[in-house]
Design an enzyme around this catalytic site. Structure first.
Site, PDB file in Angstrom:
ATOM      1  N   GLN A  90      63.784  16.580  58.913  1.00 28.79           N
ATOM      2  CA  GLN A  90      63.358  17.683  58.058  1.00 28.79           C
ATOM      3  C   GLN A  90      64.490  18.651  57.750  1.00 28.79           C
ATOM      4  O   GLN A  90      64.320  19.574  56.966  1.00 28.79           O
ATOM      5  CB  GLN A  90      62.209  18.433  58.738  1.00 28.79           C
ATOM      6  N   HIS A 154      61.358  20.917  62.310  1.00 28.80           N
ATOM      7  CA  HIS A 154      61.046  22.335  62.465  1.00 28.80           C
ATOM      8  C   HIS A 154      62.282  23.237  62.409  1.00 28.80           C
ATOM      9  O   HIS A 154      62.539  24.027  63.303  1.00 28.80           O
ATOM     10  CB  HIS A 154      60.266  22.576  63.767  1.00 28.80           C
ATOM     11  N   GLU A 248      48.583  27.828  59.437  1.00 26.77           N
ATOM     12  CA  GLU A 248      48.193  29.232  59.471  1.00 26.77           C
ATOM     13  C   GLU A 248      48.838  30.042  58.351  1.00 26.77           C
ATOM     14  O   GLU A 248      49.889  29.689  57.835  1.00 26.77           O
ATOM     15  CB  GLU A 248      48.616  29.872  60.805  1.00 26.77           C
ATOM     16  N   TYR A 258      52.684  35.593  67.999  1.00 31.61           N
ATOM     17  CA  TYR A 258      51.658  34.837  67.282  1.00 31.61           C
ATOM     18  C   TYR A 258      51.184  33.603  68.047  1.00 31.61           C
ATOM     19  O   TYR A 258      50.446  32.786  67.500  1.00 31.61           O
ATOM     20  CB  TYR A 258      52.159  34.516  65.867  1.00 31.61           C
ATOM     21  N   TYR A 269      49.527  15.287  67.625  1.00 29.52           N
ATOM     22  CA  TYR A 269      49.430  14.184  66.674  1.00 29.52           C
ATOM     23  C   TYR A 269      48.797  12.939  67.294  1.00 29.52           C
ATOM     24  O   TYR A 269      48.249  12.107  66.576  1.00 29.52           O
ATOM     25  CB  TYR A 269      50.816  13.851  66.111  1.00 29.52           C
TER      26      TYR A 269
END
Length: 374
Positions: A90, A154, A248, A258, A269
């Site tokens: 990613q 991420h 979210e 959070y 997963y």
């Protein structure tokens, strides 16, 4: 345009049920126009970020490591002077924003996966540079996440300037949530705030806490993939890519936690439980979440007169669900969600341009513009 009548588990769980039904007689969703997508350029395969120069040309980052200048829908050679990017899962070349006073100082800000620093692999870096012809010059590194990791997930990387000129950006948990996210001495799983020159604002929440990263604004995030400023309140809103469920929307406030990975609404997963609970002492609740996950990515508040029905509401791009959603906003609440367009591809970026149109960066499809069809 395809519409659904399901309001989502989040609305009921978060206590919005009464509000949803109390406004049903006069809803925005019932009065929306139809929308279509107009292709601006289909040659950019992995568009991640986009921004507009004063003369109207668009700069678009491709996650594979190139920046393209789009003029009247056409692209030429990619820009020179782009920093060396670690294309890793990613990770790659991520977001791009302009300094609020770009016309005077020419600063362009980039986020990307950088191999500089300690350890093998890479982590998210924030730099600024200037555009000279078709090349970036005057590079300055403002922040570099540490430590590097070979994990390919991420990186976060979304950036936004607020109304006071502070730069906010995200770094995801880098796939190591139990080590990074709740530890203020480590990067990852955080949203950060800097001055435009890379210095740390004196009123950042952890600036005087021993061992903490002074640039941290909020923490307990998994992978914030979208960020924008609410035009009514001036607050920072962020979308957070969850695991299998638990995407979210959060209002990122100074010093707040959070909850990830101890609090969340998704599962792993492999189907096994992940977060210990959905609530925890001292941990903030999202103002909205999706279960199942839509793989939430870029977000943008609409302020343009081109979309009167959408003004001050939030558009949300979805990767796995391949759609553009509308979240109707009132103050700091989400009243309901509506699918504006479905089956359009993996929507990575959502930005409103200076011409008032909303533009989407769609993986494998390029750049498209949202056009009211009536």
């Amino acid at each position: 345009m395809k519409k659904k009548t399901w309001f989502g588990t989040a609305a009921l769980t978060l206590g919005s049920c009464a509000l949803l039904f109390s406004v049903s007689s006069n809803t925005l969703a019932q009065n929306l126009p139809e929308f279509t997508l107009e292709t601006i350029n289909s040659e950019i395969s992995m568009p991640w970020g986009m921004v507009w120069l004063p003369e109207g040309d668009m700069l678009v980052t491709d996650r594979n490591g190139e920046i393209f200048r789009v003029s009247n829908g056409q692209i030429g050679d990619p820009l020179g002077g782009v920093p060396e990017v670690h294309t890793n899962g990613q990770g790659g070349l991520l977001d791009i924003v302009l300094h609020p006073d770009y016309a005077a100082n020419g600063w362009i800000y980039l986020s990307y996966a950088s191999e500089e620093g300690e350890g093998e692999g890479s982590n998210t870096a924030i730099i600024r540079a200037r555009l000279d012809g078709n090349s970036l010059t005057d590079h300055e590194t403002l922040y570099k996440g540490a430590e590097n990791s070979m994990r390919g997930q991420h990186y976060g990387g979304r950036m936004i300037f607020d109304n006071e000129g502070y730069l906010y950006f995200s770094i995801g948990d880098r796939g190591d949530h139990f080590t990074n996210v709740q530890d203020l001495s480590r990067d990852g799983g955080k949203i950060y705030r800097l001055n435009a020159d890379g210095s740390v604002p004196a009123d950042n929440p952890f600036v005087n806490q021993d061992g903490a990263r002074a640039a941290i604004w909020s923490y307990g995030h998994r992978n914030p993939q979208g960020i924008d400023i609410n035009p009514v309140t001036g607050q920072v809103w962020a979308s957070e890519h969850g695991p299998r469920g638990g995407d979210e929307i959060n209002i990122a406030e100074a010093g707040k936690n959070y909850g990830w990975p101890y609090v969340g609404y998704g599962i792993n997963y492999n189907g096994e439980p992940l977060a210990e609970a959905t609530q925890g002492e001292g941990m903030e609740q999202p103002i909205w979440y999706w279960n199942p996950s839509i793989a939430v990515a870029g977000i943008a508040f609409v302020t343009s007169d081109r979309y009167p029905a959408l003004q001050n509401h939030l558009l949300v791009g979805a990767l796995r669900a391949t759609k553009l959603e509308l979240l109707e906003i009132h103050d700091d609440r989400v009243l309901r969600r509506t699918d504006l367009l479905t089956d359009i591809g993996r929507v990575r970026a959502v930005r409103q341009g200076p011409d008032g149109y909303v533009y989407l960066g769609i993986e494998g499809e390029g750049i498209k513009r949202l056009v009211p069809s009536n």
